[in-house]
Design a protein around this motif. Structure first.
Motif, PDB file in Angstrom:
ATOM      1  N   SER A 143      21.314 -10.644 -10.159  1.00 54.42           N
ATOM      2  CA  SER A 143      22.100  -9.495 -10.615  1.00 54.42           C
ATOM      3  C   SER A 143      22.430  -9.584 -12.101  1.00 54.42           C
ATOM      4  O   SER A 143      22.948 -10.586 -12.574  1.00 54.42           O
ATOM      5  CB  SER A 143      23.406  -9.390  -9.820  1.00 54.42           C
ATOM      6  OG  SER A 143      24.189  -8.323 -10.336  1.00 54.42           O
ATOM      7  N   GLY A 144      22.139  -8.520 -12.819  1.00 54.81           N
ATOM      8  CA  GLY A 144      22.444  -8.457 -14.239  1.00 54.81           C
ATOM      9  C   GLY A 144      23.770  -7.780 -14.522  1.00 54.81           C
ATOM     10  O   GLY A 144      24.155  -7.574 -15.668  1.00 54.81           O
ATOM     11  N   LEU A 145      24.493  -7.456 -13.461  1.00 56.15           N
ATOM     12  CA  LEU A 145      25.762  -6.742 -13.599  1.00 56.15           C
ATOM     13  C   LEU A 145      26.752  -7.464 -14.510  1.00 56.15           C
ATOM     14  O   LEU A 145      27.416  -6.859 -15.341  1.00 56.15           O
ATOM     15  CB  LEU A 145      26.337  -6.628 -12.187  1.00 56.15           C
ATOM     16  CG  LEU A 145      27.656  -5.987 -11.952  1.00 56.15           C
ATOM     17  CD1 LEU A 145      27.597  -4.539 -12.371  1.00 56.15           C
ATOM     18  CD2 LEU A 145      27.995  -6.059 -10.465  1.00 56.15           C
ATOM     19  N   PHE A 146      26.851  -8.781 -14.345  1.00 57.56           N
ATOM     20  CA  PHE A 146      27.873  -9.541 -15.061  1.00 57.56           C
ATOM     21  C   PHE A 146      27.536  -9.634 -16.542  1.00 57.56           C
ATOM     22  O   PHE A 146      28.391  -9.420 -17.395  1.00 57.56           O
ATOM     23  CB  PHE A 146      28.024 -10.925 -14.416  1.00 57.56           C
ATOM     24  CG  PHE A 146      28.435 -10.823 -12.978  1.00 57.56           C
ATOM     25  CD1 PHE A 146      29.775 -10.785 -12.639  1.00 57.56           C
ATOM     26  CD2 PHE A 146      27.490 -10.703 -11.969  1.00 57.56           C
ATOM     27  CE1 PHE A 146      30.162 -10.643 -11.310  1.00 57.56           C
ATOM     28  CE2 PHE A 146      27.871 -10.562 -10.640  1.00 57.56           C
ATOM     29  CZ  PHE A 146      29.203 -10.532 -10.311  1.00 57.56           C
ATOM     30  N   ASP A 147      26.293  -9.961 -16.856  1.00 54.82           N
ATOM     31  CA  ASP A 147      25.867 -10.002 -18.259  1.00 54.82           C
ATOM     32  C   ASP A 147      26.088  -8.651 -18.913  1.00 54.82           C
ATOM     33  O   ASP A 147      26.561  -8.559 -20.040  1.00 54.82           O
ATOM     34  CB  ASP A 147      24.374 -10.361 -18.367  1.00 54.82           C
ATOM     35  CG  ASP A 147      24.153 -11.869 -18.288  1.00 54.82           C
ATOM     36  OD1 ASP A 147      25.130 -12.622 -18.477  1.00 54.82           O
ATOM     37  OD2 ASP A 147      23.003 -12.271 -18.027  1.00 54.82           O
ATOM     38  N   ALA A 148      25.728  -7.606 -18.193  1.00 57.09           N
ATOM     39  CA  ALA A 148      25.834  -6.271 -18.766  1.00 57.09           C
ATOM     40  C   ALA A 148      27.279  -5.902 -19.068  1.00 57.09           C
ATOM     41  O   ALA A 148      27.562  -5.128 -19.977  1.00 57.09           O
ATOM     42  CB  ALA A 148      25.218  -5.248 -17.816  1.00 57.09           C
ATOM     43  N   ALA A 149      28.213  -6.471 -18.295  1.00 56.57           N
ATOM     44  CA  ALA A 149      29.633  -6.134 -18.476  1.00 56.57           C
ATOM     45  C   ALA A 149      30.374  -7.182 -19.298  1.00 56.57           C
ATOM     46  O   ALA A 149      31.569  -7.042 -19.554  1.00 56.57           O
ATOM     47  CB  ALA A 149      30.299  -5.990 -17.107  1.00 56.57           C
ATOM     48  N   GLY A 150      29.671  -8.261 -19.706  1.00 59.49           N
ATOM     49  CA  GLY A 150      30.319  -9.289 -20.516  1.00 59.49           C
ATOM     50  C   GLY A 150      31.163 -10.267 -19.732  1.00 59.49           C
ATOM     51  O   GLY A 150      32.064 -10.899 -20.278  1.00 59.49           O
ATOM     52  N   TYR A 151      30.894 -10.399 -18.453  1.00 55.25           N
ATOM     53  CA  TYR A 151      31.635 -11.351 -17.613  1.00 55.25           C
ATOM     54  C   TYR A 151      30.764 -12.568 -17.296  1.00 55.25           C
ATOM     55  O   TYR A 151      29.535 -12.445 -17.199  1.00 55.25           O
ATOM     56  CB  TYR A 151      32.029 -10.713 -16.280  1.00 55.25           C
ATOM     57  CG  TYR A 151      33.302  -9.893 -16.341  1.00 55.25           C
ATOM     58  CD1 TYR A 151      34.507 -10.417 -15.888  1.00 55.25           C
ATOM     59  CD2 TYR A 151      33.293  -8.603 -16.855  1.00 55.25           C
ATOM     60  CE1 TYR A 151      35.673  -9.672 -15.939  1.00 55.25           C
ATOM     61  CE2 TYR A 151      34.454  -7.851 -16.912  1.00 55.25           C
ATOM     62  CZ  TYR A 151      35.643  -8.390 -16.454  1.00 55.25           C
ATOM     63  OH  TYR A 151      36.801  -7.657 -16.506  1.00 55.25           O
ATOM     64  N   PRO A 152      31.384 -13.753 -17.072  1.00 50.27           N
ATOM     65  CA  PRO A 152      30.613 -14.872 -16.551  1.00 50.27           C
ATOM     66  C   PRO A 152      29.910 -14.461 -15.252  1.00 50.27           C
ATOM     67  O   PRO A 152      30.483 -13.716 -14.454  1.00 50.27           O
ATOM     68  CB  PRO A 152      31.678 -15.947 -16.270  1.00 50.27           C
ATOM     69  CG  PRO A 152      32.817 -15.592 -17.171  1.00 50.27           C
ATOM     70  CD  PRO A 152      32.805 -14.083 -17.255  1.00 50.27           C
ATOM     71  N   ALA A 153      28.668 -14.984 -15.074  1.00 52.51           N
ATOM     72  CA  ALA A 153      27.852 -14.515 -13.939  1.00 52.51           C
ATOM     73  C   ALA A 153      28.156 -15.310 -12.679  1.00 52.51           C
ATOM     74  O   ALA A 153      27.371 -16.140 -12.217  1.00 52.51           O
ATOM     75  CB  ALA A 153      26.374 -14.584 -14.295  1.00 52.51           C
ATOM     76  N   ILE A 154      29.340 -15.078 -12.133  1.00 51.45           N
ATOM     77  CA  ILE A 154      29.758 -15.717 -10.879  1.00 51.45           C
ATOM     78  C   ILE A 154      30.726 -14.773 -10.176  1.00 51.45           C
ATOM     79  O   ILE A 154      31.459 -14.029 -10.848  1.00 51.45           O
ATOM     80  CB  ILE A 154      30.403 -17.094 -11.151  1.00 51.45           C
ATOM     81  CG1 ILE A 154      30.805 -17.802  -9.846  1.00 51.45           C
ATOM     82  CG2 ILE A 154      31.587 -16.974 -12.099  1.00 51.45           C
ATOM     83  CD1 ILE A 154      31.237 -19.267 -10.042  1.00 51.45           C
ATOM     84  N   PHE A 155      30.696 -14.788  -8.842  1.00 55.80           N
ATOM     85  CA  PHE A 155      31.696 -14.007  -8.109  1.00 55.80           C
ATOM     86  C   PHE A 155      32.145 -14.772  -6.878  1.00 55.80           C
ATOM     87  O   PHE A 155      31.421 -15.621  -6.348  1.00 55.80           O
ATOM     88  CB  PHE A 155      31.175 -12.603  -7.739  1.00 55.80           C
ATOM     89  CG  PHE A 155      29.920 -12.565  -6.912  1.00 55.80           C
ATOM     90  CD1 PHE A 155      28.674 -12.668  -7.513  1.00 55.80           C
ATOM     91  CD2 PHE A 155      29.981 -12.397  -5.528  1.00 55.80           C
ATOM     92  CE1 PHE A 155      27.504 -12.620  -6.753  1.00 55.80           C
ATOM     93  CE2 PHE A 155      28.817 -12.328  -4.762  1.00 55.80           C
ATOM     94  CZ  PHE A 155      27.576 -12.449  -5.384  1.00 55.80           C
ATOM     95  N   GLY A 156      33.369 -14.485  -6.452  1.00 52.90           N
ATOM     96  CA  GLY A 156      33.937 -15.137  -5.281  1.00 52.90           C
ATOM     97  C   GLY A 156      34.190 -14.117  -4.191  1.00 52.90           C
ATOM     98  O   GLY A 156      34.534 -12.967  -4.473  1.00 52.90           O
ATOM     99  N   MET A 157      34.006 -14.536  -2.922  1.00 52.31           N
ATOM    100  CA  MET A 157      34.224 -13.623  -1.805  1.00 52.31           C
ATOM    101  C   MET A 157      35.078 -14.274  -0.731  1.00 52.31           C
ATOM    102  O   MET A 157      34.885 -15.444  -0.384  1.00 52.31           O
ATOM    103  CB  MET A 157      32.886 -13.186  -1.198  1.00 52.31           C
ATOM    104  CG  MET A 157      32.041 -12.386  -2.171  1.00 52.31           C
ATOM    105  SD  MET A 157      30.478 -11.839  -1.417  1.00 52.31           S
ATOM    106  CE  MET A 157      30.745 -10.066  -1.436  1.00 52.31           C
ATOM    107  N   LEU A 158      36.032 -13.491  -0.214  1.00 48.24           N
ATOM    108  CA  LEU A 158      36.886 -13.895   0.894  1.00 48.24           C
ATOM    109  C   LEU A 158      36.816 -12.793   1.943  1.00 48.24           C
ATOM    110  O   LEU A 158      36.990 -11.615   1.616  1.00 48.24           O
ATOM    111  CB  LEU A 158      38.333 -14.037   0.398  1.00 48.24           C
ATOM    112  CG  LEU A 158      39.380 -14.319   1.475  1.00 48.24           C
ATOM    113  CD1 LEU A 158      39.269 -15.763   1.951  1.00 48.24           C
ATOM    114  CD2 LEU A 158      40.792 -14.052   0.936  1.00 48.24           C
ATOM    115  N   PHE A 159      36.528 -13.190   3.184  1.00 52.14           N
ATOM    116  CA  PHE A 159      36.513 -12.233   4.295  1.00 52.14           C
ATOM    117  C   PHE A 159      37.427 -12.796   5.373  1.00 52.14           C
ATOM    118  O   PHE A 159      37.146 -13.872   5.896  1.00 52.14           O
ATOM    119  CB  PHE A 159      35.102 -12.098   4.882  1.00 52.14           C
ATOM    120  CG  PHE A 159      34.029 -11.816   3.871  1.00 52.14           C
ATOM    121  CD1 PHE A 159      33.861 -10.542   3.353  1.00 52.14           C
ATOM    122  CD2 PHE A 159      33.192 -12.835   3.432  1.00 52.14           C
ATOM    123  CE1 PHE A 159      32.864 -10.284   2.423  1.00 52.14           C
ATOM    124  CE2 PHE A 159      32.191 -12.577   2.506  1.00 52.14           C
ATOM    125  CZ  PHE A 159      32.025 -11.308   1.997  1.00 52.14           C
TER     126      PHE A 159
END
Ligand SMILES: *[C@@H]1O[C@H](CO)[C@@H](O)[C@H](O)[C@H]1NC(C)=O
Ligand SMILES: *[C@@H]1O[C@H](CO)[C@@H](O)[C@H](O)[C@H]1NC(C)=O
Ligand SMILES: *[C@@H]1O[C@H](CO)[C@@H](O)[C@H](O)[C@H]1NC(C)=O
Ligand SMILES: *[C@@H]1O[C@H](CO)[C@@H](O)[C@H](O)[C@H]1NC(C)=O
Ligand SMILES: *[C@@H]1O[C@H](CO)[C@@H](O)[C@H](O)[C@H]1NC(C)=O
Ligand SMILES: *[C@@H]1O[C@H](CO)[C@@H](O)[C@H](O)[C@H]1NC(C)=O
Ligand SMILES: *[C@@H]1O[C@H](CO)[C@@H](O)[C@H](O)[C@H]1NC(C)=O
Ligand SMILES: CC(=O)N[C@H]1CO[C@H](CO)[C@@H](O)[C@@H]1O
Length: 399
Positions: A200-216
């Motif tokens: 996913s290029g979403l994070f680079d495109a938005a200027g965020y570190p390329a990591i995400f966390g999920m809790l369900f």
């Protein structure tokens, strides 16, 4: 559900869609420019360069939002808010690690998307039509609803516009507007799907570190979830994250050293294998030999349900008495020991089959040659999806 699809973002060079086993859906590109098919039958469509790159924020800059549980007898999907367009139009999407693109209904979908919000491109000053169309066919539906032929299919048009998820924003990213869909999608309480595959290029495109966390969090424990973008929410777990390395270049897929059921294993189960991790699939998929070896260690009464190929079931009244603890051993990243992730006995039943209510569907479906872990396991861990380092980390979430 789906596990499904796109990216949003399109980011810079690709809008990738998959056919992939991993993602539960098959995509056929009917008129996209410049397609190429990779070894794993993944289809990529080259798209115009859409997102301007920004410099990255500090790692302490994260943003996030709650996820809501779609519970219809069992936990099926978690989904959250995004906006598209200028001024922003609101949508809810499943954040799907098993796919690569974003799909939302457009006003052209009309009655076929009657229960979902529909993006009105005429009402957005930043909208651009990218000028090609395609279709996606999904390989699993929501929860225990059967997939028959093409009964989960969308017609799509590729477009671009502004996107936000919590405080993350992309001024201009590619996505798909749904122009028609089969009736199977109508009951969904969310509008659609946003793919968060490992490229996913979403994070680079938005200027965020390329990591995400999920809790369900399971419905039985409150049903709340959380998505964190640009980092992880360390308040949601108590022990260090244990990371396993990505082994595949297209899917979130980890190496395993074998599987134990109630502490036992067999020659079929005690082998190296790889498992795809998919936040858009409710249960678990294994190849037939592995699925049947696991079921044999749980109960001889679990049998294939011929009415819905690939599914297994057992009399619902037998389920409470069955221990069914599945430990899967994963390689650690370099220098770290292997560790187990566990699917609890409480996950054995996915609820009654619609046509045979005395028979409960068991959590493992047989797949066509791949192994895939969905929410049955993920809802008991906090998970950190590290795109920069191509690894996934886990810590028990307490539920
Ligand atoms: C979109 O959602 C935001 C936040 O919930 C809300 O304030 C706003 O009114 C919504 N907009 C529309 C058009 O519904
Ligand atoms: C879409 O937005 C345009 C411009 O605001 C408006 O005229 C039109 O009625 C809207 N269409 C729908 C289906 O809401
Ligand atoms: C299991 O199979 C059923 C019937 O085809 C399907 O509806 C369901 O989505 C499948 N589950 C998974 C996790 O693939
Ligand atoms: C929309 O899809 C349905 C199948 O779900 C099909 O019967 C119908 O003809 C399609 N409508 C259009 C306008 O293509
Ligand atoms: C709940 O599941 C049943 C059986 O699959 C289905 O008929 C119904 O439409 C679902 N309800 C909702 C609100 O999704
Ligand atoms: C995983 O669990 C099994 C029992 O189910 C145990 O024998 C094994 O030692 C565990 N492996 C690790 C790395 O903890
Ligand atoms: C299984 O994987 C481990 C760790 O990656 C490796 O050391 C071992 O040689 C593999 N075993 C086989 C039979 O491939
Ligand atoms: C853009 C942004 O929010 N930057 C912040 C990132 O975090 C540092 C310190 O944690 C702040 O000083 C920045 O303003």
């Amino acid at each position: 559900m789906i596990s499904s699809s796109l990216v949003v973002a399109a980011l810079a060079t690709t809008a990738a869609l998959a056919t992939a086993p991993h993602s539960d859906f098959k995509l056929s590109l009917s008129s996209a420019p410049a397609t190429a098919v990779t070894r794993r039958a993944r289809v990529r469509a080259s798209t115009p360069s859409l997102a301007a790159s920004k410099s990255r924020r500090d790692a302490s800059n994260t943003t996030g939002e709650p996820l809501f549980d779609y519970f219809n007898g069992t936990d099926l999907q978690w989904y959250g808010d995004i906006t598209l367009g200028t001024p922003p139009q609101n949508f809810t999407v499943v954040f799907d690690t098993g796919s690569f693109s974003l799909e939302v209904p457009g006003t052209a979908c009309g009655a076929a998307c009657a229960n979902q919000r529909q993006f009105n491109s005429s009402a957005s000053s930043t909208f651009q039509d990218e000028g090609y169309s395609t279709t996606i066919t999904f390989g699993t539906g929501v929860g225990v609803d059967p997939v028959v032929g093409d009964n989960w299919e969308m017609s799509l048009s590729f477009v671009a516009d502004a996107l936000t998820i919590a405080d993350l924003s992309i001024p201009f990213g590619g996505f798909y507007l749904i122009t028609n869909q089969t009736a199977t999608f109508l009951p969904d309480p969310f509008d659609d799907i946003l793919g968060l595959g490992p490229d996913s290029g979403l994070f680079d495109a938005a200027g965020y570190p390329a990591i995400f966390g999920m809790l369900f969090v399971p419905e039985s424990e409150g049903g709340e979830g959380e998505l964190t973008l640009g980092g992880v929410d360390t308040t949601k777990f108590d022990t260090p994250l244990l990371f396993s390395p990505q082994v595949d270049d297209g899917n979130w897929e980890l190496p395993s050293l074998g599987i134990f059921v109630n502490g036992e294993t067999t020659s079929t189960l005690h082998n190296n294998l790889t498992l795809i991790f998919d936040s858009g699939t409710s249960n678990v998929l294994f190849t037939q030999p592995i699925a049947e070896a696991i079921y044999a260690l749980i109960s001889p009464d679990i049998a294939a349900n011929g009415d819905e190929p690939g599914t297994y079931g057992i009399a619902c009244d037998l389920i409470p008495s069955l221990p069914a603890v599945i430990d899967i051993t994963f390689n650690g990243v370099a220098g770290q020991a292997p560790f187990n992730l566990t699917i609890l006995s409480s996950e054995l039943s996915s609820g009654p089959f619609t046509n045979k209510p005395e028979l409960c569907q068991t959590l493992i479906n047989v797949s066509d040659g791949y192994n895939l872990i969905g929410l049955s396991l993920l809802k008991h861990y906090y998970s950190a999806w590290d795109i920069d380092n191509q690894r996934i980390g886990f810590a028990p979430n307490g539920f």
